[in-house]
Design an enzyme around this catalytic site. Structure first.
Site, PDB file in Angstrom:
ATOM      1  N   GLY A 174      -5.103 -51.387 -27.552  1.00 14.98           N
ATOM      2  CA  GLY A 174      -4.111 -52.448 -27.401  1.00 14.98           C
ATOM      3  C   GLY A 174      -3.085 -52.048 -26.371  1.00 14.98           C
ATOM      4  N   GLN A 225       4.674 -52.256 -21.534  1.00 16.40           N
ATOM      5  CA  GLN A 225       4.100 -50.937 -21.230  1.00 16.40           C
ATOM      6  C   GLN A 225       3.644 -50.793 -19.790  1.00 16.40           C
ATOM      7  OE1 GLN A 225       1.492 -50.913 -24.933  1.00 16.40           O
ATOM      8  NE2 GLN A 225       2.064 -48.767 -24.776  1.00 16.40           N
ATOM      9  N   CYS A 236       0.484 -43.510 -29.058  1.00 16.58           N
ATOM     10  CA  CYS A 236       0.839 -44.633 -28.186  1.00 16.58           C
ATOM     11  C   CYS A 236       0.519 -44.249 -26.754  1.00 16.58           C
ATOM     12  CB  CYS A 236       2.323 -44.959 -28.323  1.00 16.58           C
ATOM     13  SG  CYS A 236       2.854 -46.352 -27.313  1.00 16.58           S
ATOM     14  N   LEU A 237       0.022 -45.207 -26.002  1.00 19.68           N
ATOM     15  CA  LEU A 237      -0.269 -44.986 -24.581  1.00 19.68           C
ATOM     16  C   LEU A 237       0.991 -44.562 -23.818  1.00 19.68           C
ATOM     17  CD1 LEU A 237      -2.514 -48.118 -23.997  1.00 19.68           C
ATOM     18  CD2 LEU A 237      -3.281 -45.739 -23.738  1.00 19.68           C
ATOM     19  N   HIS A 259       1.467 -52.943 -34.114  1.00 20.35           N
ATOM     20  CA  HIS A 259       1.943 -51.941 -33.150  1.00 20.35           C
ATOM     21  C   HIS A 259       2.294 -52.613 -31.820  1.00 20.35           C
ATOM     22  CE1 HIS A 259       1.628 -47.778 -31.221  1.00 20.35           C
ATOM     23  NE2 HIS A 259       1.568 -48.575 -30.161  1.00 20.35           N
ATOM     24  N   GLU A 260       1.420 -53.530 -31.360  1.00 17.62           N
ATOM     25  CA  GLU A 260       1.663 -54.183 -30.057  1.00 17.62           C
ATOM     26  C   GLU A 260       2.837 -55.156 -30.126  1.00 17.62           C
ATOM     27  OE1 GLU A 260       0.302 -52.591 -27.928  1.00 17.62           O
ATOM     28  OE2 GLU A 260      -1.369 -51.761 -29.066  1.00 17.62           O
ATOM     29  N   HIS A 284       6.106 -53.557 -29.716  1.00 17.36           N
ATOM     30  CA  HIS A 284       6.506 -53.257 -28.335  1.00 17.36           C
ATOM     31  C   HIS A 284       7.283 -54.428 -27.719  1.00 17.36           C
ATOM     32  CE1 HIS A 284       4.856 -49.330 -27.557  1.00 17.36           C
ATOM     33  NE2 HIS A 284       3.617 -49.681 -27.864  1.00 17.36           N
TER      34      HIS A 284
HETATM   35  C1  UDB Z   1      -4.091 -46.703 -28.506  1.00 18.21           C
HETATM   36  N1  UDB Z   1      -6.012 -45.454 -29.153  1.00 18.21           N
HETATM   37  O1  UDB Z   1      -4.718 -47.289 -27.669  1.00 18.21           O
HETATM   38  F1  UDB Z   1      -9.680 -45.094 -34.622  1.00 18.21           F
HETATM   39  F2  UDB Z   1     -12.452 -46.554 -31.246  1.00 18.21           F
HETATM   40  C2  UDB Z   1      -4.571 -45.355 -29.029  1.00 18.21           C
HETATM   41  C3  UDB Z   1      -4.215 -44.180 -28.112  1.00 18.21           C
HETATM   42  C4  UDB Z   1      -2.719 -44.082 -27.963  1.00 18.21           C
HETATM   43  C5  UDB Z   1      -4.722 -42.895 -28.751  1.00 18.21           C
HETATM   44  C6  UDB Z   1      -4.841 -44.335 -26.743  1.00 18.21           C
HETATM   45  C7  UDB Z   1      -6.685 -45.514 -30.322  1.00 18.21           C
HETATM   46  O2  UDB Z   1      -6.131 -45.523 -31.414  1.00 18.21           O
HETATM   47  N2  UDB Z   1      -8.050 -45.544 -30.156  1.00 18.21           N
HETATM   48  C8  UDB Z   1      -9.024 -45.623 -31.122  1.00 18.21           C
HETATM   49  C9  UDB Z   1      -8.815 -45.289 -32.445  1.00 18.21           C
HETATM   50  C10 UDB Z   1      -9.868 -45.385 -33.348  1.00 18.21           C
HETATM   51  C11 UDB Z   1     -11.093 -45.809 -32.941  1.00 18.21           C
HETATM   52  C12 UDB Z   1     -11.257 -46.134 -31.624  1.00 18.21           C
HETATM   53  C13 UDB Z   1     -10.261 -46.047 -30.707  1.00 18.21           C
HETATM   54  N3  UDB Z   1      -2.946 -47.244 -29.012  1.00 18.21           N
HETATM   55  C14 UDB Z   1      -2.481 -48.467 -28.375  1.00 18.21           C
HETATM   56  C15 UDB Z   1      -1.076 -48.434 -27.887  1.00 18.21           C
HETATM   57  O3  UDB Z   1      -0.411 -47.439 -27.678  1.00 18.21           O
HETATM   58  N4  UDB Z   1      -0.566 -49.613 -27.651  1.00 18.21           N
HETATM   59  O4  UDB Z   1       0.694 -49.811 -27.339  1.00 18.21           O
HETATM   60  C16 UDB Z   1      -2.219 -46.741 -30.160  1.00 18.21           C
HETATM   61  C17 UDB Z   1      -2.797 -47.286 -31.489  1.00 18.21           C
HETATM   62  C18 UDB Z   1      -2.179 -46.570 -32.679  1.00 18.21           C
HETATM   63  C19 UDB Z   1      -2.247 -47.524 -33.817  1.00 18.21           C
HETATM   64  C20 UDB Z   1      -2.451 -48.871 -33.254  1.00 18.21           C
HETATM   65  C21 UDB Z   1      -2.501 -48.734 -31.763  1.00 18.21           C
HETATM   66 ZN    ZN Z   2       1.994 -48.346 -28.155  1.00 14.57          ZN
END
Ligand code: UDB
Ligand code: ZN
Length: 183
Positions: free
Chosen positions: A60, A65, A110-111, A153-154, A157
């Site tokens: 997401g 961001q 979080c990214l 989470h999104e 933001h």
């Molecule tokens: C992420 N990715 O995109 F369980 F297939 C996270 C990051 C920060 C580690 C890149 C993630 O959780 N990937 C994931 C997890 C799994 C299975 C899978 C992929 N975010 C999004 C973000 O920062 N948006 O602002 C953080 C997530 C943490 C909980 C919800 C969003």
């Molecule tokens: Zn985030």
């Protein structure tokens, strides 16, 4: 294409601002930005593209961001039943949420955050989200499990809220009673 260099990191005030709603009909720019955000997520989940460009596997992303203080997000993930949730959502709003709460057992990242922040981030287990799609059509999503966590989470933001704002300061691994933990 968007890369990690385009991602704003914590400390930038845009991540603490309340983002502005978008206007309809959407401008070409708001449409294209949404498409680029979704493309970033898809690229980041492609092992070859992710390795080549050093992308973190994103599920997401919210417009703030990438430095744009407007109310839209993209999500791209599969739930436990392998159902794909791939959406660009404009002016998303949580219409209702469950009394039951849930969190990820491993906490959240979080990214925009280049460090590990341990602790439970307790959220609603189920949410109903209303939004508009890229054609300006209203859309209603009923989400539970991991997709519901990502959505919350999104949307946080868009309101200047970071995941660690929800972590218990005194005891990050404190878990209130009756919170469902996803492993
Ligand atoms: C992420 N990715 O995109 F369980 F297939 C996270 C990051 C920060 C580690 C890149 C993630 O959780 N990937 C994931 C997890 C799994 C299975 C899978 C992929 N975010 C999004 C973000 O920062 N948006 O602002 C953080 C997530 C943490 C909980 C919800 C969003
Ligand atoms: Zn985030």
């Amino acid at each position: 294409m968007l890369t990690m260099d385009d991602i704003v990191r914590e400390g930038d005030p845009v991540l603490r601002a309340v983002a502005e709603p978008v206007n309809f009909p959407l401008s070409d720019e708001d449409k294209e930005t949404g498409q680029r955000m979704l493309e970033f997520l898809i690229n980041s989940q492609d092992p070859e593209i992710a390795e080549e460009h050093e992308l973190r596997g994103g599920v997401g992303i919210a417009a703030p961001q990438i430095g744009i203080s407007k109310r839209f997000i993209a999500i791209h993930l599969h739930d436990d039943n392998d159902r794909l949730y791939s959406h660009i959502l404009y002016n998303p709003k949580i219409r209702s949420h469950s009394v039951e709460n849930a969190c990820l057992g491993g906490g959240e990242g979080c990214l925009s955050v280049d460090r590990e922040v341990p602790g439970y981030v307790v959220r609603s287990a189920r949410v109903t989200v209303e939004a508009f799609d890229i054609d300006g059509k209203p859309l209603k999503l009923r989400l539970k499990g991991y997709p519901a966590i990502v959505l919350q989470h999104e949307i946080d933001h868009l309101n200047g809220i970071m995941f660690y704002d929800h972590i218990n300061k005194k005891n990050p691994s404190y878990l209130p009673p009756d919170v469902v933990v996803y492993e």
